[in-house]
Design a protein around this motif. Structure first.
Motif, PDB file in Angstrom:
ATOM      1  N   GLY A 183      -2.708 -13.003  -5.037  1.00 56.05           N
ATOM      2  CA  GLY A 183      -1.645 -14.313  -5.510  1.00 56.05           C
ATOM      3  C   GLY A 183      -2.279 -14.996  -6.632  1.00 56.05           C
ATOM      4  O   GLY A 183      -1.487 -15.720  -7.131  1.00 56.05           O
ATOM      5  N   LEU A 184      -3.445 -14.632  -7.322  1.00 56.75           N
ATOM      6  CA  LEU A 184      -3.948 -15.497  -8.551  1.00 56.75           C
ATOM      7  C   LEU A 184      -3.285 -15.168  -9.882  1.00 56.75           C
ATOM      8  O   LEU A 184      -3.202 -15.953 -10.580  1.00 56.75           O
ATOM      9  CB  LEU A 184      -5.525 -15.177  -8.494  1.00 56.75           C
ATOM     10  CG  LEU A 184      -6.218 -15.961  -7.619  1.00 56.75           C
ATOM     11  CD1 LEU A 184      -7.885 -15.119  -7.637  1.00 56.75           C
ATOM     12  CD2 LEU A 184      -6.526 -17.420  -7.673  1.00 56.75           C
ATOM     13  N   ALA A 185      -2.522 -14.193  -9.562  1.00 55.70           N
ATOM     14  CA  ALA A 185      -1.528 -13.579 -10.983  1.00 55.70           C
ATOM     15  C   ALA A 185      -0.580 -14.764 -11.189  1.00 55.70           C
ATOM     16  O   ALA A 185      -0.514 -14.569 -12.289  1.00 55.70           O
ATOM     17  CB  ALA A 185      -1.058 -12.283 -10.596  1.00 55.70           C
ATOM     18  N   MET A 213     -11.538  -8.005  -1.986  1.00 53.80           N
ATOM     19  CA  MET A 213     -10.215  -7.962  -2.823  1.00 53.80           C
ATOM     20  C   MET A 213     -10.586  -8.470  -4.151  1.00 53.80           C
ATOM     21  O   MET A 213     -11.136  -9.076  -4.281  1.00 53.80           O
ATOM     22  CB  MET A 213      -9.196  -8.785  -1.958  1.00 53.80           C
ATOM     23  CG  MET A 213      -7.778  -8.395  -2.703  1.00 53.80           C
ATOM     24  SD  MET A 213      -6.712  -9.528  -1.815  1.00 53.80           S
ATOM     25  CE  MET A 213      -6.582  -8.929  -0.205  1.00 53.80           C
ATOM     26  N   ALA A 214      -9.984  -7.520  -4.936  1.00 54.40           N
ATOM     27  CA  ALA A 214     -10.100  -8.062  -6.438  1.00 54.40           C
ATOM     28  C   ALA A 214      -9.229  -9.172  -6.680  1.00 54.40           C
ATOM     29  O   ALA A 214      -8.205  -9.198  -6.225  1.00 54.40           O
ATOM     30  CB  ALA A 214      -9.696  -6.711  -7.336  1.00 54.40           C
ATOM     31  N   ALA A 215     -10.084  -9.903  -7.447  1.00 51.76           N
ATOM     32  CA  ALA A 215      -9.199 -11.352  -7.910  1.00 51.76           C
ATOM     33  C   ALA A 215      -8.123 -10.822  -9.146  1.00 51.76           C
ATOM     34  O   ALA A 215      -8.670 -10.304 -10.113  1.00 51.76           O
ATOM     35  CB  ALA A 215      -9.994 -12.232  -8.564  1.00 51.76           C
ATOM     36  N   GLN A 216      -6.906 -11.253  -9.039  1.00 55.49           N
ATOM     37  CA  GLN A 216      -5.802 -10.737  -9.938  1.00 55.49           C
ATOM     38  C   GLN A 216      -5.784 -11.852 -10.901  1.00 55.49           C
ATOM     39  O   GLN A 216      -4.841 -12.640 -10.832  1.00 55.49           O
ATOM     40  CB  GLN A 216      -4.380 -10.467  -9.153  1.00 55.49           C
ATOM     41  CG  GLN A 216      -4.482  -9.115  -8.268  1.00 55.49           C
ATOM     42  CD  GLN A 216      -5.155  -7.967  -8.953  1.00 55.49           C
ATOM     43  OE1 GLN A 216      -4.539  -7.791  -9.974  1.00 55.49           O
ATOM     44  NE2 GLN A 216      -5.982  -7.164  -8.337  1.00 55.49           N
ATOM     45  N   LEU A 217      -6.687 -12.148 -11.767  1.00 58.27           N
ATOM     46  CA  LEU A 217      -6.640 -13.083 -12.682  1.00 58.27           C
ATOM     47  C   LEU A 217      -5.891 -12.606 -14.057  1.00 58.27           C
ATOM     48  O   LEU A 217      -5.740 -11.579 -14.250  1.00 58.27           O
ATOM     49  CB  LEU A 217      -7.935 -13.530 -13.226  1.00 58.27           C
ATOM     50  CG  LEU A 217      -9.233 -13.975 -12.360  1.00 58.27           C
ATOM     51  CD1 LEU A 217     -10.382 -14.178 -12.579  1.00 58.27           C
ATOM     52  CD2 LEU A 217      -8.444 -15.293 -11.727  1.00 58.27           C
TER      53      LEU A 217
END
Length: 307
Positions: A183-185, A213-217
């Motif tokens: 949800g960081l996107a 989990m990969a951070a969706q920056l």
């Protein structure tokens, strides 16, 4: 029978692949180290190094000889160091490499007490974000993360290097906080590009349950300095991935707060690096013991943990 100086010159030159680096470690001139190694080669009747403008490379015979004598030399020097360390007070120049922010906030405040306890020691501090070569650089010790444990170098862990996501309360106030790294996107990110590839590092986060989990920056600001990234986060410019050590005081004051507080990235330890304990001079041994005890009493490992 070979002299100890010849054997020592050979082993230290092999460890650093350089007569100059070995000379700095042994307190000799490069010419003296080269002569000692050449004399050893003449006495043995074999060539131990291939010499070139790029440095030294062990021959096959040199590799075998290093494996045979290396451990024995350390044992002999360890016995000598133990006797001399107990006989003398710590003295001389203590050359240290320290990560800048950690050095300013954690190491410097402890140094007045260290200097008062050991008046014969002179401090030579170098603040650098990049890992240094202890042996080649002539450092007695280094503090930071990401150092390669080359032969003859050991590490003592001081605290974890956990990366967390932080932002200012003003930035987060009107925004919906994500429940997972995916949800960081929806938020602006402050990121650092790799100096080599120009790409942004993919952050693999984990939680207390071991899930990854990969951070969706979604980077909106690129900055190449951790201190400046922290400053940008304080100004409300977005979410920043930073090591806990760099933001602990701002988290405690409330100037920054964690985003996804159950998630973090483990980057390994912040550690104190130095040469093998058996070979430590009194000044280095005193510093290692003093620093580790002082930071233990401060509870630094717990303060810098994201868990």
């Amino acid at each position: 029978m070979e002299t100890l100086s010849n054997l020592e010159s050979f082993v230290r030159s092999a460890e650093s692949a350089s007569f100059s680096a070995a000379a700095r470690r042994l307190g000799l001139t490069p010419a003296a180290v080269s002569r000692n190694v050449a004399q050893l080669e003449r006495n043995l009747g074999v060539r131990l190094f291939q010499r070139s403008t790029r440095g030294l490379k062990l021959t096959e015979a040199g590799e075998r000889f290093l494996q045979s004598v290396g451990a024995g030399l350390d044992s002999i020097q360890g016995a000598i160091a133990e006797v001399t360390a107990k006989a003398g007070e710590p003295a001389g120049v203590l050359k240290l490499s320290v990560a800048p922010r950690f050095g300013r906030e954690q190491i410097l405040p402890l140094m007045p007490a260290f200097m008062a306890r050991y008046p014969g020691v002179t401090l030579d501090l170098s603040f650098d974000n990049r890992p240094v070569d202890l042996i080649a650089g002539g450092f007695d010790a280094a503090i930071g993360g990401g150092f390669e444990l080359t032969p003859g170098v050991v590490a003592r862990e001081l605290a974890p290097a956990h990366v967390i996501l932080v932002a200012s309360p003003s930035y987060l106030e009107a925004r919906e906080l994500p429940a997972t790294p995916a949800g960081l996107a929806s938020l602006d990110a402050i990121a650092m590009r790799s100096p080599h590839s120009g790409r942004v590092k993919v952050r693999m986060l984990r939680n207390r349950h071991g899930e990854e989990m990969a951070a969706q920056l979604k980077p909106r600001v690129f900055i190449n300095d951790p201190d400046a990234i922290c400053g940008a986060a304080l100004l409300g410019m977005g979410v920043a991935p930073l090591v806990v050590a760099d933001v602990a005081q701002h988290l405690e004051s409330g100037a920054l707060q964690r985003v996804l507080p159950d998630w973090y990235e483990d980057m390994g330890p912040i550690a104190l690096y130095f040469t093998s304990q058996k070979l430590l001079p009194a000044k280095t041994r005193a510093f290692v013991d003093f620093l580790t005890e002082a930071l233990r009493q401060q509870g630094l490992a717990q303060r810098y943990s994201a868990i």
